[in-house]
Write an enzyme that holds these catalytic residues in place. Structure first.
Site, mmCIF file in Angstrom:
data_model
loop_
_atom_site.group_PDB
_atom_site.id
_atom_site.type_symbol
_atom_site.label_atom_id
_atom_site.label_comp_id
_atom_site.label_asym_id
_atom_site.label_seq_id
_atom_site.Cartn_x
_atom_site.Cartn_y
_atom_site.Cartn_z
ATOM 1 N N TRP A 44 -3.069 2.380 19.110
ATOM 2 C CA TRP A 44 -1.824 1.466 18.974
ATOM 3 C C TRP A 44 -1.942 0.328 18.224
ATOM 4 O O TRP A 44 -3.083 -0.573 18.545
ATOM 5 C CB TRP A 44 -1.170 1.393 20.236
ATOM 6 C CG TRP A 44 0.168 0.550 20.357
ATOM 7 C CD1 TRP A 44 1.343 0.907 19.447
ATOM 8 C CD2 TRP A 44 0.451 -0.299 21.167
ATOM 9 N NE1 TRP A 44 2.347 0.250 20.066
ATOM 10 C CE2 TRP A 44 1.876 -0.759 20.823
ATOM 11 C CE3 TRP A 44 -0.249 -1.058 22.429
ATOM 12 C CZ2 TRP A 44 2.673 -1.794 21.564
ATOM 13 C CZ3 TRP A 44 0.648 -2.165 22.966
ATOM 14 C CH2 TRP A 44 1.744 -2.429 22.731
ATOM 15 N N ASP A 97 -5.484 2.178 29.307
ATOM 16 C CA ASP A 97 -3.818 2.090 28.941
ATOM 17 C C ASP A 97 -3.056 3.154 29.332
ATOM 18 O O ASP A 97 -3.162 4.141 28.337
ATOM 19 C CB ASP A 97 -3.792 1.458 27.341
ATOM 20 C CG ASP A 97 -2.462 0.797 27.112
ATOM 21 O OD1 ASP A 97 -2.042 0.290 26.025
ATOM 22 O OD2 ASP A 97 -1.524 1.186 28.086
ATOM 23 N N LYS A 146 8.440 3.967 28.945
ATOM 24 C CA LYS A 146 8.884 5.426 28.281
ATOM 25 C C LYS A 146 9.153 6.445 29.524
ATOM 26 O O LYS A 146 9.679 7.076 29.462
ATOM 27 C CB LYS A 146 7.690 5.821 27.362
ATOM 28 C CG LYS A 146 7.608 4.932 26.055
ATOM 29 C CD LYS A 146 6.521 5.318 25.474
ATOM 30 C CE LYS A 146 6.281 4.113 24.276
ATOM 31 N NZ LYS A 146 6.343 2.869 24.623
#
Lengths: 448, 437
Positions: free
Chosen positions: B146, B227, B263
């Site tokens: 990311w 993460d 999310k």
């Protein structure tokens, strides 16, 4: 020649396959005697671990935040007469936290609106909120706003706005020192240091008069290097409650502009501030951190805004793009809930008016507490001049009590406040004023 | 130059401003896509940029369990910051979710947990903490990762290194190189790992590979930082998706973990997350937590309560939690259907390229292999928006737009040179560290 698997492990199994693949990575020149010493490391049992110590074993306990630590200590105290005058959060006469009626209404509207979604806000936050916040602090007719010279970004309350501003200054401004008043909110130096600036102090409070050390302030700002950043409390200075008069603000402004000092306002307590508008009116640049924590009772929702007033619209736009680069690696985009509540209220005439009425009621209650405390001390004949209690402005009173006296009051009277003698007037009620007055009286007469 | 400006500043209104030298910053590569999409007036436009879930009509979704929690909460909560109560509850629920309720770590309180501003905030707190206690240590980030990971550790002033992860030819895991890089890093290095649904590639190690990685981490004494942004959204099952973490825990690693509810609960705008760092005992956990709180205090004081109340209400209520798990499964099922449809449509068009990776990859994203040139072409000619590394957010694909998308991809790629363009796209993708000035 690969080392042999120990026989007790040499069955076909997942662990076998695992060990085989591990062994494939091992240097083939390792002798089998070394392999047996590796047995203790490579074990088939899935629950045997390599229980080493943490890499953070050397981390020591950080000291409690001095303000929030007061509430922690208060919570631990079992005494029924305890009083929390620490953190600056508004309380009712009954000692309860408050949710403003207008805020409840706004929340209900939001919850009932089924078309609302929970998508990411843009990096700079809710557009309506930003525009309305700028209008609130600068005035809707401010030329700076009309000319698109202001960039406003939503941040996490006052703290977050200050931090984003500090990080921006640390990257893009040629001076890395910020001058902050002595004393100031305990979190200010930490925010600025961690944000990349170094901190110096300018004289502000005069303990001899319980008022502004105006001469000292002018001297210290006068001798600051050109271009230095200066933190100004827009009004209701925390912790002292001592504010410059309008005339004094005028002099401060003139001095700062003549020396090219950059103003960074912290507006934590009031919706608008004449001091800020005075600076913006002269066409110069400044930063303003706004918080809705106290003036809308939105403490937990972390609603705030950072505005940077620039010379022209082009610069403001570029500055905004750079603010995004500060925000994105910090929290990507700000939280939606609180800002939506604020925007709902500010954009509706009725709700806005309702808010100003509730705000005034809060302010009036605090002023009445000031007067009650002052009268109570006078009635007890407590030595000293206590008129500063009614002169100081905002949520706090800087009592002038020293740390020994404060400790005494905590021990003997279960009164909790910060050791600098700051009390949150919002934590008082008519019922508890006498207890506090007794405590102050005892502290002043019995402790040095 | 500065002195001249300053001298003129006495006449404030006519002097040059403080910020004239400030250059326009480049747009964020992910969020900038949405901006471009919004500005496009074409009725056929498709946003495949940011990873936010959409239903089959392309609409954003508020989960039923969230509405349920909101109704439960409405009118009851105080809006004052209650740093202890709300934060603690959120942290309790979060660590139970990722480590398991019955584990020793949770029962013995051997974790330092703090609520954070979603995944970004959790990573940032950790990066700052890492810098404070290991000032010289770099962070190793997978290639690719990311894009904001690079920004986060850079802004925390932690040097960034990379390790190989994805192989553009196989469009799968570059496992040999990954292991080599783990071994050749100096001992005691900090590594960032995606425990499931790797962003942007959708390529995850299998169980055996995770075990090997974990073992090597022990040999090298590396610090694993996970993460966890997609727990539940990879396989549809919460526990399955935390398998990598379980493996590392079984090996005794005292990991760090950033969790995001953005999310997995559709709470994008609320910024709810958690950072946890495991410790040998509760005392150490308390010390570490106190430091994390200090870092947070100087950044934003405390996190917003509303979102965290929603999360802890859902996780703390067995019915709402069960509903949530169903809704997660449904989101994953739709994404998997879209993957299948997209691949099928491309194959039906007789595309010369291999599109297996569309259904092999896991999670919200498909790392298409499309080059930046193709990506630009798709935007210009077909009003289809994705990040320039060719990452497609499958959540933006619907039954009604999948054929249009397949046709568009086929159009731009049918005559292209696959290998060189994809290799170019991969190399172009390797993030350059600095956006500054």
């Amino acid at each position: 020649m690969h080392p042999q698997l120990p026989s007790h492990l040499a069955q076909g199994s997942a662990t076998d396959r695992r060990l085989n693949s591990l062994l494939r990575h091992i240097d083939p020149s390792i002798a089998s005697s070394s392999l047996s010493s590796m047995d203790s490391q490579i074990s088939a049992s899935p629950t045997s671990g390599f229980h080493g110590d943490s890499v953070f074993a050397h981390v020591v306990q950080a000291p409690e935040d001095s303000i929030l630590g007061v509430t922690v200590a208060y919570n631990k105290d079992p005494s029924p007469i305890k009083l929390n005058l620490g953190v600056g959060a508004y309380r009712t006469e009954e000692g309860k936290p408050v949710v403003l009626n207008v805020v409840r209404r706004a929340e209900q509207l939001l919850v009932n609106d089924r078309s609302r979604v929970k998508e990411y806000l843009p990096i700079v936050g809710l557009a309506d909120f930003n525009k309305l916040s700028a209008k609130l602090i600068f005035g809707a007719d401010s030329p700076a706003i009309q000319e698109n010279r202001v960039t406003t970004v939503q941040c996490l309350s006052g703290t977050g706005s200050l931090r984003v501003g500090a990080e921006f200054l640390g990257r893009h401004y040629h001076e890395r020192t910020i001058y902050i008043p002595q004393p100031t909110w305990g979190n200010h130096p930490k925010i600025f240091n961690l944000g990349g600036l170094s901190v110096k102090y300018y004289r502000y409070y005069d303990p001899a008069t319980w008022g502004l050390h105006f001469q000292g302030l002018l001297e210290d700002l006068g001798s600051a290097p050109s271009g230095a950043i200066v933190l100004l409390h827009a009004c209701a200075h925390n912790p002292t409650g001592v504010d410059p008069t309008l005339e004094q603000w005028g002099q401060i402004r003139q001095l700062m502009r003549s020396k090219g000092l950059l103003p960074f306002f912290d507006s934590a307590y009031q919706a608008n501030a004449q001091s800020v508008r005075m600076f913006v009116a002269d066409g110069g640049e400044c930063l303003v951190a706004q918080s809705y924590a106290k003036n809308m009772g939105l403490y937990g929702e972390r609603v705030g805004a950072l505005s940077i007033v620039c010379k022209n619209a082009n610069v403001a736009s570029r500055v905004e793009s750079q603010l995004k680069l500060v925000i994105r690696p910090m929290f990507s985009n700000p939280p939606i809930h609180g800002a939506s509540i604020v925007a709902t209220i500010l954009k509706d005439r009725n709700m806005y008016d309702e808010w100003t009425v509730e705000l005034k009621a809060m302010a009036d209650r605090i002023i009445s507490m000031r007067h009650k405390l002052f009268e109570a001390l006078c009635a007890r004949g407590t030595p000293g001049d206590w008129s500063h209690i009614i002169k100081q402005i905002g949520m706090f009173t800087f009592t002038g009590l020293n740390s020994e006296q404060v400790a005494f009051m905590t021990k003997e009277y279960h009164i909790y406040m910060t050791s600098d003698g700051r009390i949150s007037m919002a934590g008082l009620s008519s019922k508890t004023v006498p207890h506090l007055a007794d405590a102050i009286h005892a502290a002043v007469t019995r402790v040095g | 130059m500065w002195r001249r400006c300053l001298w003129r500043r006495g006449i404030s209104s006519s002097a040059a401003g403080w910020w004239d030298h400030v250059g326009a910053a480049p747009k964020d590569p992910i969020l900038g896509v949405t901006e471009a999409f919004l500005a496009d007036t074409s009725p056929r436009k498709i946003n495949l940029g940011v990873g936010a879930y959409r239903d089959d009509e392309g609409r954003p979704v508020v989960l039923q369990c969230v509405r349920g929690a909101e109704t439960k909460l409405a009118g009851s909560q105080f809006l004052e910051s209650l740093p202890n109560a709300v934060n603690t509850k959120l942290v309790e629920e979060s660590v139970q979710l990722v480590y398991g309720k019955e584990t020793d770590i949770v029962q013995e309180r051997r974790f330092a947990g703090i609520q954070a501003l979603s995944g970004t905030g959790a990573c940032r707190l950790f990066a700052e903490f890492q810098r404070r206690f290991y000032p010289e240590s770099p962070i190793y980030l997978p290639v690719p990762t990311w894009s904001n990971h690079h920004n986060i550790w850079r802004d925390a002033q932690v040097p960034v290194r990379t390790f190989r992860y994805y192989h553009p030819d196989s469009k799968g895991l570059y496992f040999g190189a990954l292991m080599d890089d783990i071994k050749s890093a100096p001992d005691n290095s900090f590594f960032l790992l995606h425990p499931c649904a790797h962003n942007p590639t959708g390529v995850d190690p299998n169980e055996e590979q995770w075990r090997e990685i974990s073992h090597e981490f022990k040999v090298k004494n590396h610090f694993p930082f996970f993460d966890m942004a997609y727990q539940g959204l990879a396989s549809g099952d919460i526990d399955t998706d935390s398998k990598a973490i379980k493996i590392f825990r079984e090996d005794g690693h005292l990991i760090g973990c950033a969790q995001s509810f953005t999310k997995i609960m559709g709470l994008y705008g609320h910024r709810v997350g958690c950072l946890s760092i495991l410790s040998v005992d509760e005392n150490q956990a308390i010390a570490v937590r106190s430091q994390l709180q200090q870092i947070a205090r100087a950044m934003y004081s405390s996190p917003p309560v509303h979102g965290s109340l929603l999360v802890s209400t859902i996780l703390g209520d067995s019915q709402l939690k069960a509903l949530w798990e169903e809704e997660v499964k449904a989101m994953v099922a739709r994404i998997i259907r879209m993957r299948a449809k997209l691949r099928e449509s491309l194959e039906k068009l007789d595309s010369p390229l291999n599109w297996e990776h569309i259904t092999n990859q896991v999670g919200m994203f498909c790392f298409s292999g499309l080059s930046p040139e193709y990506v630009d072409h798709l935007a210009r000619k077909f009003h289809i928006y994705m990040t320039r590394d060719g990452r497609i957010s499958m959540a933006g694909v619907t039954t009604s737009n999948v054929d249009y998308l397949a046709n568009a991809i086929h159009e731009v790629t049918r005559f292209g040179q696959e290998d060189s363009s994809q290799r170019r796209s991969f190399n172009a993708f390797i993030p350059h560290i600095s956006y500054a000035n």
